[in-house]
Design an enzyme around this catalytic site. Structure first.
Site, PDB file in Angstrom:
ATOM      1  N   GLY A 392       0.996  -0.852  -0.053  1.00 26.80           N
ATOM      2  CA  GLY A 392      -0.136  -0.020   0.146  1.00 26.80           C
ATOM      3  C   GLY A 392       0.748   0.863   0.461  1.00 26.80           C
ATOM      4  N   ASP A 441       6.425  -4.380   4.761  1.00 24.61           N
ATOM      5  CA  ASP A 441       6.189  -5.472   5.329  1.00 24.61           C
ATOM      6  C   ASP A 441       4.335  -6.375   5.442  1.00 24.61           C
ATOM      7  OD1 ASP A 441       5.488  -2.719   6.620  1.00 24.61           O
ATOM      8  OD2 ASP A 441       5.410  -3.834   8.537  1.00 24.61           O
ATOM      9  N   TRP A 471       0.818  -1.057   9.025  1.00 25.80           N
ATOM     10  CA  TRP A 471       0.180  -0.648   7.952  1.00 25.80           C
ATOM     11  C   TRP A 471       0.148   0.831   7.225  1.00 25.80           C
ATOM     12  CZ3 TRP A 471      -0.759  -4.642   4.991  1.00 25.80           C
ATOM     13  CH2 TRP A 471      -1.474  -5.919   5.426  1.00 25.80           C
ATOM     14  N   ASN A 472       1.369   1.624   6.988  1.00 25.16           N
ATOM     15  CA  ASN A 472       1.269   2.680   7.279  1.00 25.16           C
ATOM     16  C   ASN A 472      -0.149   4.178   6.786  1.00 25.16           C
ATOM     17  OD1 ASN A 472       3.158   4.219   8.977  1.00 25.16           O
ATOM     18  ND2 ASN A 472       3.860   4.390   7.102  1.00 25.16           N
ATOM     19  N   GLU A 474      -3.322   3.297   6.724  1.00 21.58           N
ATOM     20  CA  GLU A 474      -3.961   3.743   7.505  1.00 21.58           C
ATOM     21  C   GLU A 474      -3.715   4.107   9.102  1.00 21.58           C
ATOM     22  OE1 GLU A 474      -3.757   1.591   5.111  1.00 21.58           O
ATOM     23  OE2 GLU A 474      -5.096   0.968   3.737  1.00 21.58           O
ATOM     24  N   ASP A 543       0.637   8.572  -2.132  1.00 24.68           N
ATOM     25  CA  ASP A 543      -1.038   8.218  -1.871  1.00 24.68           C
ATOM     26  C   ASP A 543      -1.991   8.698  -0.849  1.00 24.68           C
ATOM     27  OD1 ASP A 543      -0.856   7.002  -4.689  1.00 24.68           O
ATOM     28  OD2 ASP A 543      -0.451   5.203  -4.154  1.00 24.68           O
TER      29      ASP A 543
END
Length: 571
Positions: A392, A441, A471-472, A474, A543
Site C-alpha cells: 500500500g 511488510d 499498515w502505514n 491506514e 498516495d
C-alpha cells in the site's frame, strides 16, 4: 492414441499450446492430470497456497505475452484462488485456470469438496466450462484457451475449466479427438476498419498537444509504439500495465509531469487502456474539458467504458499504430513550445526525485526514508531487469521512484500479496536477469511462505521488505482523521530475515542506511534472498497525501475529487 487417458490428452493439448510451466498445488481431484502434465515434460511449479499459483501464472502471462496456466484442486483449492483470479480478471491477463470436481456418481450427494465452483468464478472469468464427457474434453479446452486469449470478444483474461476426477482416467479414442482443436491458439491480431483509421488520422492531424497513455497491449507492440510516438510528435505516459516498454531514453516519456500532461493535452490517445480510477475515469475534471479522446482497443473496456472516445478504433495496438504511421498521421501544427516545456519540466522533476532517492533522510528515530530504499534498489537494476512493487504505502514510493524497467505491481484491484509470487515467476521466466521485488511488510505477510517456493525451484529473486512495522497509510489516516485512535495498524517486532533463513533463503536485516547497498549486493549474489529493511513510519507517501485513504466519493484521490465536486457544483 487408443490407450491415452483424458488426463494425458489434456496434457498433450497444453504442450501443443506451448505451455512449458504450470503453477499449482496438488490434490486428489486433479492428481491424474498433475501426473500427466509432469510426464508430458511440462514443469510443475508447486506452491504453498493456491492464490500464489494464479499470481505466478498472471505474472508469466504478462511478461511473456502468452497463455499461462494455474492448476488447483476442488473446493477450498479453488476458493483459495479466487482473489488471484479476480486480480487477473481486472488486469485482463490471459490465465487458464484448471480444476477438478467430485466424481459424477457422487453429484448432489454432499461429496467431499463439492461446491458450485462454476458459480463462484463465473463473474471473474471470460469463460467458464465444466466438462462431463470425454468427447467434449478437447473442444471445450480449446474454447477456454481461446477465451483467455481474447478470441471470444476481444477481451483477454482468466478462463476456467474443470473435470470430474474419474473422467480424467477414462481412455480416449481417435473419435474423441478433434484434430483442429489440438492445434495451438494464438492471440489474434485485429486490423482496424479503414474508415475508423481515417477518422483517427484526421484527429491526430487536427491536434497540437498529443498525449498517449499505454495499456497492457503496449507490451506486444513496442516497436510500433516507439515509431508512432516519433511520427506523431506525442508525449507518452505509461501505467503498471505497460511500464518498461517506453523508457527514459525516449523524448516522449514524461512521467514526472503526468498531471500536467493529462490536463493540458488536446488529444488523448489510449492504447488498450481502461479509463479506470487511475486515470480519473477520463473525466473533464481531470483532463482538459476541451480534450478529444482517441481510444484504441479490442473490447468495450478499452474503447468506451466511462468515457466514449471521440474516435474509437477497434483493433490491435500494433497494427493500428503501424497503419497510422504509414498514413503519415502527424499534427499539422504541433505546439513545439509546449512539448519542449514538458520535457524540460520532466527533466527538472526527475533530477529532484533522484536527489530524494539518494538521501537517507532519517526521521526523528534515525530510520531511513522509503525513498532511499527505492533508490538503492535502482542501483541493482539493469536494462534487462524485472522490478515488482507490492504494498500500500510502499507502492506509492516505488511506482514513482523505480527505474522504468519491465515492471509489475498490485494492479488496479489493489491486490496486496503479489510481490513474492510475481517475482518468483519472473525469475523462473528470466533466470539470467536481476529480478527485484520491493514489498511492504504488511503485504509481504500475505505470501511470505512462498519464499519456500522460490528456494525449492531455484528462482533467484530478491525480496526487499520495506519494513515500517505498520499498515502505514491506514496508520496515518487514523492519526489524522480519527484522533490518533490506532486500531489494528501496528505490526511490531517481525523479523522477516529470520523467516527467510528458516525457509532456506538468504536473509539479512538492515537498520542503518550505510549498510543497505552491500546487503542488497549480497542478496543478489545469494538469491533467493530477503532483505528486511527497517524504514521510517513518519514518511508520508504521495498516495496518503493525495487522500487515497479517505476513499473520496467521486474520485480516488483528493484533488481530483475536489475538481469533480466543483464540476457538479458541490462543495
Amino acid at each position: 492414441m487408443s490407450e491415452t487417458t483424458v488426463a494425458q490428452l489434456i496434457a498433450q493439448r497444453l504442450k501443443a499450446q506451448g505451455v512449458r510451466r504450470i503453477f499449482g498445488l496438488c490434490g486428489g481431484h486433479i492428481q491424474p492430470l498433475w501426473d500427466a502434465v509432469s510426464r508430458e515434460g511440462i514443469e510443475v511449479v508447486d506452491v504453498r497456497h493456491e492464490a500464489a499459483a494464479v499470481y505466478m501464472a498472471h505474472a508469466t502471462a504478462e511478461l511473456s505475452g502468452e497463455l499461462s496456466v494455474a492448476m488447483v484442486t476442488a473446493g477450498p483449492g479453488l476458493t483459495n484462488a479466487v482473489t488471484a483470479i479476480s486480480n487477473a480478471y481486472v488486469s485482463r491477463s490471459p490465465v487458464l485456470v484448471i480444476s477438478g470436481r467430485p466424481p459424477r456418481p457422487q453429484t448432489g450427494m454432499g461429496a467431499m469438496q463439492d461446491i458450485d465452483q462454476a458459480g463462484i468464478v463465473e463473474p471473474i472469468c471470460r469463460l467458464v466450462e465444466q466438462v462431463s464427457e470425454r468427447h467434449h474434453v478437447i473442444g471445450r479446452l480449446d474454447k477456454t484457451i481461446a477465451a483467455a486469449l481474447g478470441a471470444a470478444n476481444g477481451a483477454t483474461g482468466p478462463a476456467y475449466i474443470d473435470f470430474p476426477t474419474e473422467l480424467l482416467d477414462e481412455i480416449v479414442h481417435d473419435a474423441d479427438i478433434p484434430a483442429l482443436a489440438m492445434e495451438p491458439r494464438t492471440a489474434q491480431t485485429v486490423a482496424a476498419d479503414p474508415v475508423a483509421l481515417a477518422r483517427a488520422a484526421d484527429a491526430i492531424r487536427a491536434a497540437s498537444r498529443i498525449v498517449v497513455i499505454g495499456g497492457r497491449s503496449v507490451r506486444s507492440a513496442g516497436p510500433e509504439v516507439h515509431k508512432f510516438l516519433d511520427t506523431a510528435q506525442a508525449l507518452y505516459l505509461d501505467s503498471g500495465e505497460s511500464r518498461g516498454v517506453v523508457r527514459d531514453d525516449s523524448p516522449a516519456f514524461v512521467p514526472a509531469v503526468r498531471g500536467r500532461a493529462m490536463s493540458e493535452a488536446d488529444l488523448v490517445i489510449t492504447l488498450g487502456r481502461r479509463l479506470d480510477f487511475q486515470l480519473g475515469y477520463g473525466s473533464p475534471a481531470v483532463f482538459s474539458p476541451d480534450a478529444r479522446f482517441l481510444r484504441i482497443g479490442t473490447c468495450f473496456e478499452e474503447l468506451g467504458e466511462n468515457r466514449r472516445g471521440d474516435v474509437e478504433v477497434f483493433g490491435s495496438t500494433g497494427s493500428v499504430l503501424a497503419a497510422l504511421t504509414e498514413a503519415g498521421a502527424t499534427p499539422a501544427a504541433p505546439d513545439t513550445a509546449w512539448l519542449q516545456d514538458m520535457r524540460d519540466s520532466n527533466a527538472k522533476r526527475t533530477a529532484k526525485l533522484a536527489e530524494k532517492l539518494a538521501d537517507p533522510n532519517p526521521d526523528s528515530t534515525g530510520r531511513m526514508s522509503p525513498n532511499f530504499v527505492v533508490g538503492a534498489v535502482n542501483n541493482l537494476l539493469t536494462e534487462q531487469s524485472v522490478a515488482i512493487a507490492d504494498g500500500g504505502d510502499i507502492l506509492s514510493f516505488a511506482r514513482v521512484g523505480l527505474k522504468p524497467v519491465d515492471y509489475l505491481d498490485c494492479g488496479a484491484l489493489g491486490c496486496l500479496g503479489v510481490g513474492v509470487p510475481f517475482a518468483t515467476a519472473a525469475a523462473l521466466l528470466r533466470p539470467e536477469e536481476p529480478v527485484v521485488a520491493v514489498i511492504g511488510d504488511g503485504s509481504f505477510g500475505f505470501t511470505a511462505v512462498e519464499v519456500d517456493t522460490a528456494v525449492r525451484h531455484g528462482a533467484k529473486a530478491v525480496f526487499v521488505v520495506v519494513n515500517n512495522e505498520a499498515w502505514n497509510i491506514e496508520r496515518h489516516d487514523q492519526v489524522e482523521r480519527f484522533d490518533n485512535n490506532l486500531v489494528g495498524v501496528d505490526l511490531p517486532g517481525c523479523r522477516y530475515d529470520l523467516l527467510a533463513q528458516g525457509l532456506g533463503a538468504h536473509g539479512e536485516r538492515v537498520e542503518n542506511a550505510e549498510d543497505l547497498a552491500d546487503a542488497l549486493k549480497r542478496a543478489l549474489d545469494n538469491a533467493p534472498a530477503v532483505v528486511d529493511v527497517v524504514v521510517s513510519r513518519e514518511a508520508k507517501s504521495a498516495d496518503f497525501l493525495g487522500g487515497l485513504a479517505a476513499v473520496p466519493p467521486r474520485q480516488a484521490v483528493g484533488p481530483w475529487n475536489a475538481a469533480e465536486l466543483e464540476r457538479y457544483g458541490q462543495s
